[in-house]
Design a protein around this motif. Structure first.
Motif, PDB file in Angstrom:
ATOM      1  N   ARG A  26       0.828  -1.205   0.000  1.00  0.00           N
ATOM      2  CA  ARG A  26       0.000   0.000   0.000  1.00  0.00           C
ATOM      3  C   ARG A  26       0.869   1.264   0.000  1.00  0.00           C
ATOM      4  N   LEU A  27       1.968   1.259   0.731  1.00  0.00           N
ATOM      5  CA  LEU A  27       2.886   2.408   0.740  1.00  0.00           C
ATOM      6  C   LEU A  27       3.420   2.688  -0.654  1.00  0.00           C
ATOM      7  N   LYS A  28       3.727   1.630  -1.388  1.00  0.00           N
ATOM      8  CA  LYS A  28       4.218   1.819  -2.760  1.00  0.00           C
ATOM      9  C   LYS A  28       3.095   2.310  -3.673  1.00  0.00           C
ATOM     10  N   GLN A  29       1.895   1.791  -3.498  1.00  0.00           N
ATOM     11  CA  GLN A  29       0.761   2.240  -4.311  1.00  0.00           C
ATOM     12  C   GLN A  29       0.465   3.722  -4.077  1.00  0.00           C
ATOM     13  N   LEU A  30       0.595   4.165  -2.831  1.00  0.00           N
ATOM     14  CA  LEU A  30       0.345   5.568  -2.504  1.00  0.00           C
ATOM     15  C   LEU A  30       1.446   6.496  -3.001  1.00  0.00           C
ATOM     16  N   GLY A  31       2.596   5.936  -3.351  1.00  0.00           N
ATOM     17  CA  GLY A  31       3.707   6.755  -3.796  1.00  0.00           C
ATOM     18  C   GLY A  31       4.574   7.250  -2.655  1.00  0.00           C
ATOM     19  N   LEU A  32       4.371   6.686  -1.457  1.00  0.00           N
ATOM     20  CA  LEU A  32       5.185   7.093  -0.316  1.00  0.00           C
ATOM     21  C   LEU A  32       6.531   6.380  -0.304  1.00  0.00           C
ATOM     22  N   MET A  33       6.622   5.247  -0.972  1.00  0.00           N
ATOM     23  CA  MET A  33       7.862   4.501  -1.089  1.00  0.00           C
ATOM     24  C   MET A  33       8.111   4.171  -2.558  1.00  0.00           C
ATOM     25  N   PRO A  34       9.383   4.153  -2.972  1.00  0.00           N
ATOM     26  CA  PRO A  34       9.670   3.804  -4.375  1.00  0.00           C
ATOM     27  C   PRO A  34       9.370   2.346  -4.657  1.00  0.00           C
ATOM     28  N   GLU A  35       9.064   2.060  -5.908  1.00  0.00           N
ATOM     29  CA  GLU A  35       8.736   0.686  -6.300  1.00  0.00           C
ATOM     30  C   GLU A  35       9.892  -0.272  -6.045  1.00  0.00           C
ATOM     31  N   ILE A  36      11.123   0.242  -6.130  1.00  0.00           N
ATOM     32  CA  ILE A  36      12.280  -0.634  -5.958  1.00  0.00           C
ATOM     33  C   ILE A  36      12.616  -0.866  -4.487  1.00  0.00           C
ATOM     34  N   ALA A  37      11.858  -0.257  -3.576  1.00  0.00           N
ATOM     35  CA  ALA A  37      12.130  -0.430  -2.148  1.00  0.00           C
ATOM     36  C   ALA A  37      11.997  -1.902  -1.762  1.00  0.00           C
ATOM     37  N   ARG A  38      12.805  -2.294  -0.788  1.00  0.00           N
ATOM     38  CA  ARG A  38      12.774  -3.662  -0.284  1.00  0.00           C
ATOM     39  C   ARG A  38      12.359  -3.652   1.182  1.00  0.00           C
ATOM     40  N   LEU A  39      11.566  -4.632   1.558  1.00  0.00           N
ATOM     41  CA  LEU A  39      11.125  -4.739   2.947  1.00  0.00           C
ATOM     42  C   LEU A  39      12.229  -5.417   3.747  1.00  0.00           C
ATOM     43  N   PRO A  40      12.718  -4.781   4.805  1.00  0.00           N
ATOM     44  CA  PRO A  40      13.809  -5.395   5.575  1.00  0.00           C
ATOM     45  C   PRO A  40      13.364  -6.674   6.268  1.00  0.00           C
ATOM     46  N   GLN A  41      14.343  -7.564   6.470  1.00  0.00           N
ATOM     47  CA  GLN A  41      14.065  -8.750   7.256  1.00  0.00           C
ATOM     48  C   GLN A  41      13.729  -8.336   8.686  1.00  0.00           C
ATOM     49  N   LEU A  42      13.031  -9.208   9.379  1.00  0.00           N
ATOM     50  CA  LEU A  42      12.767  -8.926  10.789  1.00  0.00           C
ATOM     51  C   LEU A  42      14.094  -8.792  11.531  1.00  0.00           C
ATOM     52  N   ASP A  43      14.087  -7.980  12.552  1.00  0.00           N
ATOM     53  CA  ASP A  43      15.287  -7.781  13.347  1.00  0.00           C
ATOM     54  C   ASP A  43      15.831  -9.132  13.817  1.00  0.00           C
ATOM     55  N   ASP A  44      17.151  -9.240  13.894  1.00  0.00           N
ATOM     56  CA  ASP A  44      17.784 -10.504  14.265  1.00  0.00           C
ATOM     57  C   ASP A  44      17.301 -11.040  15.611  1.00  0.00           C
ATOM     58  N   THR A  45      16.845 -10.144  16.466  1.00  0.00           N
ATOM     59  CA  THR A  45      16.418 -10.575  17.804  1.00  0.00           C
ATOM     60  C   THR A  45      15.021 -11.202  17.807  1.00  0.00           C
ATOM     61  N   VAL A  46      14.305 -11.114  16.688  1.00  0.00           N
ATOM     62  CA  VAL A  46      12.949 -11.659  16.660  1.00  0.00           C
ATOM     63  C   VAL A  46      13.048 -13.162  16.378  1.00  0.00           C
ATOM     64  N   THR A  47      13.315 -13.900  17.413  1.00  0.00           N
ATOM     65  CA  THR A  47      13.450 -15.352  17.322  1.00  0.00           C
ATOM     66  C   THR A  47      12.070 -16.005  17.270  1.00  0.00           C
ATOM     67  N   PRO A  48      11.994 -17.267  16.840  1.00  0.00           N
ATOM     68  CA  PRO A  48      10.697 -17.967  16.893  1.00  0.00           C
ATOM     69  C   PRO A  48      10.083 -17.945  18.285  1.00  0.00           C
ATOM     70  N   GLU A  49      10.938 -18.038  19.312  1.00  0.00           N
ATOM     71  CA  GLU A  49      10.437 -18.007  20.678  1.00  0.00           C
ATOM     72  C   GLU A  49       9.806 -16.656  20.990  1.00  0.00           C
ATOM     73  N   ALA A  50      10.486 -15.591  20.540  1.00  0.00           N
ATOM     74  CA  ALA A  50       9.942 -14.249  20.773  1.00  0.00           C
ATOM     75  C   ALA A  50       8.650 -14.043  19.996  1.00  0.00           C
ATOM     76  N   GLN A  51       8.560 -14.648  18.818  1.00  0.00           N
ATOM     77  CA  GLN A  51       7.360 -14.501  18.008  1.00  0.00           C
ATOM     78  C   GLN A  51       6.139 -15.142  18.676  1.00  0.00           C
ATOM     79  N   GLN A  52       6.359 -16.239  19.361  1.00  0.00           N
ATOM     80  CA  GLN A  52       5.243 -16.970  19.965  1.00  0.00           C
ATOM     81  C   GLN A  52       4.919 -16.505  21.386  1.00  0.00           C
TER      82      GLN A  52
END
Length: 536
Positions: free
Chosen positions: A265-291
């Motif tokens: 949606r951010l790209k559709q609105l023109g707030l982010m460029p089409e070539i933008a990449r979504l960063p990976q989740l922070d390294d600290t977001v472990t499966p344990e932290a997710q659950q």
């Protein structure tokens, strides 16, 4: 009537005409309403790609302008210091979260005036300047710039105020937020301590109630400056049940799917460029932290959304009142957040709120410092410019200069018999009107608990002080572990590809820019502060 009397009458008539003309000019100056929310992420609003229902803010953005890249100071107190002074936090005395000011024993040991609380000399606040220029001034909401009476809003330029002096409170009771019981937090109305809150207290509603009273009580024909500082959606995460119910199924797909939808949606609105990449989740977001505490945090996300929804509902009340009073078209409304979202709802939902950026509040990766900025002013933004997305890089230090520009006044060289620092920011009005732009190679810097960054145009150099915890928080009391990272944010706003190794000369030149700035504004290296923390 003799000639002398006639001459005096002519002179008096001339003076009267001059005063009338001056009054007419003053009448044309806009009211200014500055609205700040607390701990809200870049993409939570509908007009910034989010799914939270914000029709009022969406309408203001569509009939005004919004910034794609606007930045704050990563945390509550520092951002508010910059907002009120047009200076970097350290210049204003708020280099860290020191509510006790000069009475704080630890910061007295550090010994730098950059960390001893909002300065009483050498700076001037926005309401102080505007009040001297003939504006009526009022505020309602969170202050968080010092507990001492000499720091309260009534002592720093606001004629009328209803303020939560500290950083947070229980949303429905006003109790100190870590206690779940009385007494209430410190609230002050026009310089007097509040002993009892309204029976129907809910922070967002009550702050708006007071703002509406102040608007209604304003002297007709004389412009006003209002500051409405919501605590929402800062913890504790609490909302009206009817508002929470609206989001019963909104987040059923979970944070990962919600984050992807926002990104597209951010790209559709023109707030982010089409070539933008979504960063990976922070390294600290472990499966344990997710659950961990998933059910609780999913419920908190629904409640968090409801808190923002309620802000929008209350802004609808403000807009309605301004229309009723015939003031809507000539009121400059500026809306922003004090920092990125935190990790109270867990690191996953925190990163959803900060889509498409990395990390959170306190960090100076863009997840911590990126803010929406919506500007609405029908009399000042031409029809041709309305709905435009501005790609210039703005900063909270610019709000001070923008308001003075709109009010047709200037920063004084001295205040209360002391010379004051000139503001660091630039007026945003040329960019808003389409008659100019901010410098494309502009240099901006950050330091927040040892997390450091410098931006030069689209290039950004950034380093964290220490590793994050499993909750995604940035630690700041151990040794420095983060290294300088370099990003081309024009093409990579998510800070996904570190170019430091490929461009060592740029890293060196930008490091020198940061070091020069840090010396100029009074930054004490975090390593020195940590040593004092660890000393017995």
């Amino acid at each position: 009537m003799n000639r002398l009397q006639l001459s005096r009458l002519t002179l008096l008539c001339g003076i009267g005409l001059l005063l009338a003309c001056t009054s007419a000019v003053a009448d044309e100056r806009p009211n200014i309403l500055l609205v700040m929310v607390d701990d809200m992420g870049y993409s939570d609003l509908g007009c910034y790609g989010g799914e939270v229902r914000t029709p009022t803010l969406d309408a203001l953005a569509n009939d005004g302008a919004r910034f794609a890249r606007f930045f704050n100071c990563a945390q509550c107190c520092p951002t508010r210091a910059s907002l009120m002074t047009g200076l970097y936090p350290h210049q204003a005395g708020v280099g860290d979260m020191n509510e006790e000011g000069a009475n704080n024993e630890f910061w007295k040991r550090v010994g730098s005036p950059a960390y001893l609380g909002l300065k009483s000399r050498g700076i001037v606040t926005l309401p102080e300047v505007l009040r001297a220029a003939g504006y009526q001034t009022f505020m309602a909401g969170k202050w968080h710039l010092g507990k001492a009476p000499e720091c309260w809003p009534n002592s720093r330029g606001f004629e009328r105020s209803f303020a939560l002096i500290g950083g947070a409170c229980e949303q429905f009771t006003g109790y100190r937020s870590w206690q779940q019981k009385g007494p209430i937090s410190l609230f002050v109305e026009n310089g007097q301590k509040v002993e009892k809150l309204p029976s129907d207290f809910y922070s967002t509603d009550t702050f708006t109630d007071y703002a509406l009273r102040f608007i209604d009580a304003a002297e007709p024909g004389k412009p006003w400056f209002g500051y409405l500082a919501f605590t929402a959606p800062h913890w504790p995460i609490q909302a009206h049940e009817a508002d929470v119910a609206k989001y019963a199924e909104t987040y059923a797909d979970g944070p990962a799917a919600t984050r992807l939808r926002r990104f597209e949606r951010l790209k559709q609105l023109g707030l982010m460029p089409e070539i933008a990449r979504l960063p990976q989740l922070d390294d600290t977001v472990t499966p344990e932290a997710q659950q961990a505490k998933k059910e609780t945090r999913d419920r908190w996300m629904r409640t968090y959304a409801a808190m923002i929804d309620r802000v929008d509902q209350n802004l609808a009340r403000i807009v309605k009142r301004l229309r009723e009073r015939g003031q809507f078209d000539n009121t400059l409304i500026l809306f922003l957040s004090d920092n990125g979202s935190d990790t109270v709802r867990g690191p996953l939902w925190g990163q959803v709120s900060n889509t498409p950026f990395r990390r959170f509040k306190v960090s100076v990766n863009d997840g911590g410092i990126a803010s929406p900025l919506i500007a609405h002013w029908p009399n000042g933004i031409s029809r041709e410019q309305r709905g435009r997305i501005i790609r210039d890089i703005g900063h909270v230090i610019d709000i001070h200069a923008t308001c003075l520009d709109a009010a047709r006044t200037q920063q004084p060289q001295s205040f209360r018999d002391h010379n004051v620092l000139p503001p660091e920011g630039l007026s945003l009005l040329p960019a808003l009107s389409g008659n100019g732009s901010l410098p494309s190679d502009r240099v901006l810097c950050w330091e927040r608990m040892g997390n450091e960054a410098v931006r030069q145009g689209g290039w950004k150099l950034v380093r964290a002080y220490g590793a994050g915890t499993e909750e995604g928080n940035i630690t700041s009391t151990g040794p420095r572990t983060g290294q300088w990272e370099l990003y081309d944010t024009s093409n990579d706003p998510g800070e996904t590809t570190n170019l430091a190794a490929q461009q060592p000369e740029r890293v060196q030149s930008m490091t020198r820019l940061f070091e020069s700035w840090a010396t100029r504004v009074g930054v004490v290296p975090r390593e020195e502060i940590v040593k004092l923390m660890q000393a017995k």
